[in-house]
Design a protein around this motif. Structure first.
Motif, short mmCIF file in Angstrom:
data_model
loop_
_atom_site.label_atom_id
_atom_site.label_comp_id
_atom_site.label_asym_id
_atom_site.label_seq_id
_atom_site.Cartn_x
_atom_site.Cartn_y
_atom_site.Cartn_z
N TRP A 9 118.71 56.77 64.77
CA TRP A 9 119.02 58.06 64.90
C TRP A 9 118.19 58.78 66.24
O TRP A 9 116.86 58.71 66.20
CB TRP A 9 118.76 59.00 63.68
CG TRP A 9 119.57 58.43 62.80
CD1 TRP A 9 119.04 57.33 61.80
CD2 TRP A 9 120.97 58.40 62.43
NE1 TRP A 9 120.34 56.97 61.02
CE2 TRP A 9 121.26 57.71 61.29
CE3 TRP A 9 122.16 59.27 62.91
CZ2 TRP A 9 122.56 57.50 60.77
CZ3 TRP A 9 123.36 59.02 62.41
CH2 TRP A 9 123.41 58.41 61.27
N PHE A 10 118.74 59.46 67.02
CA PHE A 10 118.06 60.07 68.14
C PHE A 10 118.49 61.58 68.09
O PHE A 10 119.75 61.81 67.79
CB PHE A 10 118.52 59.38 69.50
CG PHE A 10 117.96 58.13 69.61
CD1 PHE A 10 116.57 57.76 70.02
CD2 PHE A 10 118.61 56.94 69.25
CE1 PHE A 10 116.34 56.58 70.13
CE2 PHE A 10 118.32 55.53 69.22
CZ PHE A 10 117.08 55.38 69.94
N VAL A 33 127.65 52.73 69.58
CA VAL A 33 126.84 53.80 69.95
C VAL A 33 127.66 54.97 69.41
O VAL A 33 128.77 55.30 69.78
CB VAL A 33 126.33 53.95 71.30
CG1 VAL A 33 125.62 55.56 71.52
CG2 VAL A 33 125.40 52.96 71.71
N TYR A 34 127.03 55.79 68.37
CA TYR A 34 127.57 57.06 67.83
C TYR A 34 127.06 58.28 68.59
O TYR A 34 125.83 58.61 68.49
CB TYR A 34 127.77 57.16 66.31
CG TYR A 34 128.21 55.78 65.67
CD1 TYR A 34 129.51 55.52 65.32
CD2 TYR A 34 127.24 54.71 65.57
CE1 TYR A 34 129.91 54.36 64.72
CE2 TYR A 34 127.66 53.52 64.60
CZ TYR A 34 128.97 53.40 64.56
OH TYR A 34 129.68 52.17 64.06
N THR A 35 128.24 59.26 68.79
CA THR A 35 127.74 60.39 69.35
C THR A 35 128.67 61.63 69.22
O THR A 35 130.02 61.11 68.65
CB THR A 35 127.82 60.40 71.15
OG1 THR A 35 129.11 60.05 71.55
CG2 THR A 35 126.81 59.42 71.57
N ARG A 132 125.83 62.79 60.26
CA ARG A 132 125.54 63.78 61.18
C ARG A 132 125.81 63.33 62.75
O ARG A 132 125.52 64.17 63.64
CB ARG A 132 124.11 64.12 61.37
CG ARG A 132 123.47 65.06 60.18
CD ARG A 132 122.23 65.32 59.91
NE ARG A 132 121.91 66.04 60.96
CZ ARG A 132 120.59 66.57 61.16
NH1 ARG A 132 119.54 66.13 60.45
NH2 ARG A 132 120.14 67.56 62.09
N VAL A 133 126.57 62.15 62.91
CA VAL A 133 126.76 61.80 64.25
C VAL A 133 127.87 62.78 64.79
O VAL A 133 128.27 63.06 66.05
CB VAL A 133 127.21 60.62 64.36
CG1 VAL A 133 126.24 59.49 64.32
CG2 VAL A 133 128.46 60.24 63.51
N ALA A 139 123.59 57.95 67.39
CA ALA A 139 122.88 56.96 66.64
C ALA A 139 123.20 55.68 67.55
O ALA A 139 124.59 55.35 68.17
CB ALA A 139 123.91 56.72 65.26
N LEU A 140 122.30 54.59 67.48
CA LEU A 140 122.51 53.57 68.25
C LEU A 140 122.58 52.25 67.12
O LEU A 140 121.21 52.31 66.48
CB LEU A 140 121.19 53.19 69.43
CG LEU A 140 121.21 51.88 69.83
CD1 LEU A 140 122.48 51.55 70.56
CD2 LEU A 140 119.87 51.82 70.77
#
Length: 165
Positions: A9-10, A33-35, A132-133, A139-140
């Motif tokens: 998580w970033f 990748v989730y954004t 939370r994405v 998220a990667l």
């Protein structure tokens, strides 16, 4: 140990973009990748090929418009030819609005159907989004050895690293 799916998580867009490029550089398999919004350059960072959906849309529109134009010419000039006030049997300018509408309808419906089939997002499918994405996290997801993925993601600045069952 075997490979597993590991998610990092970033908190910022630049971090996820940099981490995705770095993962590909060190030959880690990027699953997804989730954004919360579209990130410019992420498709290139993931190594995705350009979408063929535009060609599907174009060909479906061409087929829909062409078949509607052919149907109207056939019905008005061949099958049920009526001489109304000396007008030509195949009056193509009169067929333009209906042809345009058929083009748009066929292109739109086929594109949506092709998108669902290609992305395996059929209506009614249970998709559990990562937490939370859709709000404020990035998220990667990697497919690698757990220790390797964890050390890589933490080195890239991931806030949380977890294994996905």
């Amino acid at each position: 140990m075997s490979k597993v799916r590991t998610v990092g998580w970033f908190e910022q867009e630049a971090q996820i973009l940099h981490a995705t490029k770095a993962a590909r550089k060190v030959k880690l398999k990027v699953v997804d990748v989730y954004t919360p919004y579209a990130v410019h350059g992420l498709d290139e960072a993931m190594g995705l090929r350009p979408s063929k959906l535009t060609w599907v849309c174009f060909l479906a529109g061409l087929a829909g418009g062409g078949s509607m134009l052919a149907l109207m010419i056939y019905t008005s000039a061949i099958s049920w030819a009526l001489n109304v006030g000396g007008k030509p049997f195949a009056s193509v300018p009169a067929f333009i609005p209906v042809t345009f509408e058929a083009t748009v309808l066929c292109a739109a419906l086929t594109t949506v159907l092709a998108f669902f089939v290609r992305s395996k997002l059929f209506p009614g499918k249970k998709v559990v989004p990562l937490e939370r994405v859709t709000d404020d996290r990035f998220a990667l997801e990697l497919w690698a050895e757990p220790e390797e993925a964890r050390s890589f993601l933490e080195g890239q600045g991931a806030v949380v690293v977890q294994e996905v069952p």
